[in-house]
Scaffold this motif. Structure first.
Motif, PDB file in Angstrom:
ATOM      1  N   HIS A 256      41.892  53.709  40.035  1.00 47.06           N
ATOM      2  CA  HIS A 256      42.113  53.423  38.615  1.00 47.06           C
ATOM      3  C   HIS A 256      43.342  52.533  38.430  1.00 47.06           C
ATOM      4  O   HIS A 256      43.328  51.589  37.628  1.00 47.06           O
ATOM      5  N   ARG A 257      44.384  52.790  39.191  1.00 47.81           N
ATOM      6  CA  ARG A 257      45.578  51.936  39.123  1.00 47.81           C
ATOM      7  C   ARG A 257      45.263  50.525  39.619  1.00 47.81           C
ATOM      8  O   ARG A 257      45.746  49.535  39.057  1.00 47.81           O
ATOM      9  N   ASP A 258      44.457  50.431  40.672  1.00 47.09           N
ATOM     10  CA  ASP A 258      44.055  49.113  41.170  1.00 47.09           C
ATOM     11  C   ASP A 258      43.326  48.332  40.082  1.00 47.09           C
ATOM     12  O   ASP A 258      43.532  47.120  39.931  1.00 47.09           O
ATOM     13  N   PHE A 259      42.474  49.039  39.335  1.00 48.43           N
ATOM     14  CA  PHE A 259      41.761  48.340  38.273  1.00 48.43           C
ATOM     15  C   PHE A 259      42.736  47.856  37.192  1.00 48.43           C
ATOM     16  O   PHE A 259      42.591  46.743  36.669  1.00 48.43           O
ATOM     17  N   GLY A 260      43.709  48.683  36.864  1.00 52.58           N
ATOM     18  CA  GLY A 260      44.703  48.270  35.877  1.00 52.58           C
ATOM     19  C   GLY A 260      45.455  47.027  36.311  1.00 52.58           C
ATOM     20  O   GLY A 260      45.681  46.104  35.516  1.00 52.58           O
ATOM     21  N   LEU A 261      45.832  46.965  37.581  1.00 51.78           N
ATOM     22  CA  LEU A 261      46.510  45.775  38.115  1.00 51.78           C
ATOM     23  C   LEU A 261      45.592  44.556  38.073  1.00 51.78           C
ATOM     24  O   LEU A 261      46.019  43.445  37.762  1.00 51.78           O
ATOM     25  N   SER A 262      44.317  44.784  38.388  1.00 49.29           N
ATOM     26  CA  SER A 262      43.350  43.692  38.367  1.00 49.29           C
ATOM     27  C   SER A 262      43.193  43.146  36.951  1.00 49.29           C
ATOM     28  O   SER A 262      43.155  41.922  36.740  1.00 49.29           O
ATOM     29  N   PHE A 263      43.102  44.036  35.993  1.00 49.09           N
ATOM     30  CA  PHE A 263      42.950  43.612  34.598  1.00 49.09           C
ATOM     31  C   PHE A 263      44.168  42.800  34.149  1.00 49.09           C
ATOM     32  O   PHE A 263      44.029  41.726  33.541  1.00 49.09           O
ATOM     33  N   TYR A 264      45.360  43.303  34.459  1.00 47.47           N
ATOM     34  CA  TYR A 264      46.578  42.583  34.084  1.00 47.47           C
ATOM     35  C   TYR A 264      46.616  41.194  34.733  1.00 47.47           C
ATOM     36  O   TYR A 264      46.935  40.197  34.078  1.00 47.47           O
ATOM     37  N   ALA A 265      46.276  41.131  36.015  1.00 44.89           N
ATOM     38  CA  ALA A 265      46.306  39.859  36.719  1.00 44.89           C
ATOM     39  C   ALA A 265      45.307  38.872  36.121  1.00 44.89           C
ATOM     40  O   ALA A 265      45.610  37.689  35.935  1.00 44.89           O
TER      41      ALA A 265
END
Length: 249
Positions: free
Chosen positions: A68-77
């Motif tokens: 879930h954190r990886d997805f958050g980073l992906s979205f921000y990027a």
């Protein structure tokens, strides 16, 4: 610190603030241009978070939280214009979320993965013989999906492959990426499309592995999302007790 050191530090700070301002501008452009698609992706992300809550007592919940954190980073990027990094983190989301789902049925291997003795094998996860969508796996966890698995597996593999193409520098995708930090509407739209496919695939995998074993109270927390995203599938209509079309038994 010497005067030269102070000047260097000040110069680096100015560069970083300029990059930050550029990313902020990109976020604004992305939100204005893609609001409906972003809302769909965030809806799916919230449904993934609901599954994490429903599975909070499972030993692999830490891996789902990490995904879930990886997805958050992906979205921000992606919103900031850091496109290669966005696809890299999105692939990591897929690997960890789907890997944890699959390895939850192989406790010894799951523990080896968590302790760093075993790497995730995407080919094992997607194996037609004994992977997550293989008939033997489905027979034990969700036999309703047998007959639909090829379509679901194809969608999962397609999302993973598209992420990999951006990460590994394939010529066609490399030519799409900007040479500087600049907003690209077409790449933002593609990331949103692949993110939507990735989250949808993850939710379906969670359903396959866990839904039938959930207590009724926890089923209630995820049934809404299953109906929202998968009510067109006969398997899900059977699982949720929804009426079937005429002629379907």
């Amino acid at each position: 610190m010497s005067q030269r050191g102070v000047e260097n530090a000040s110069s680096i700070e100015k560069v970083m603030l300029k990059l930050h301002d550029s990313c902020t501008d990109h976020i604004g452009q992305a939100m204005r241009s893609n609001e409906p698609q972003i809302n769909r992706v965030l809806h799916l992300e919230a449904d993934f978070a609901a599954w994490i809550k429903a599975l909070e007592l499972q030993p692999e919940v830490q891996q789902f939280q990490s995904a879930h954190r990886d997805f958050g980073l992906s979205f921000y990027a992606a919103m900031s214009g850091l496109y290669r990094q966005a696809f890299s983190s999105l692939r990591s989301f897929l690997e960890v979320a789907i890997g944890a789902t699959y390895l939850s049925s192989h406790e010894f291997k799951r523990r080896q993965w968590v302790s760093g003795k075993l790497d995730i094998s995407w080919s094992s996860i997607t194996s037609p013989e004994d992977g997550l969508y293989s008939s033997p796996f489905l027979e034990e966890f969700c036999p309703e999906v047998i007959g639909e698995q090829n379509e679901r597996l194809t969608s999962l593999k397609r999302a993973y492959r598209r992420c990999s193409e951006y990460i590994h520098g394939n010529i066609p995708t490399s030519q799409l990426l900007p040479t500087d930090l600049s907003y690209k509407d077409d790449i933002t739209e593609e990331w949103l499309s692949v993110a939507e496919s990735s989250l949808t695939a993850a939710l379906h995998c969670l359903m396959v592995r866990y839904y039938k074993d959930l207590p009724q109270s926890q089923k209630a927390t995820v049934e809404g999302s299953l109906e929202d995203h998968f009510s067109h599938l006969v398997s899900v209509r059977r699982l949720l007790g929804l009426p079937l079309d005429e002629g379907v038994s």
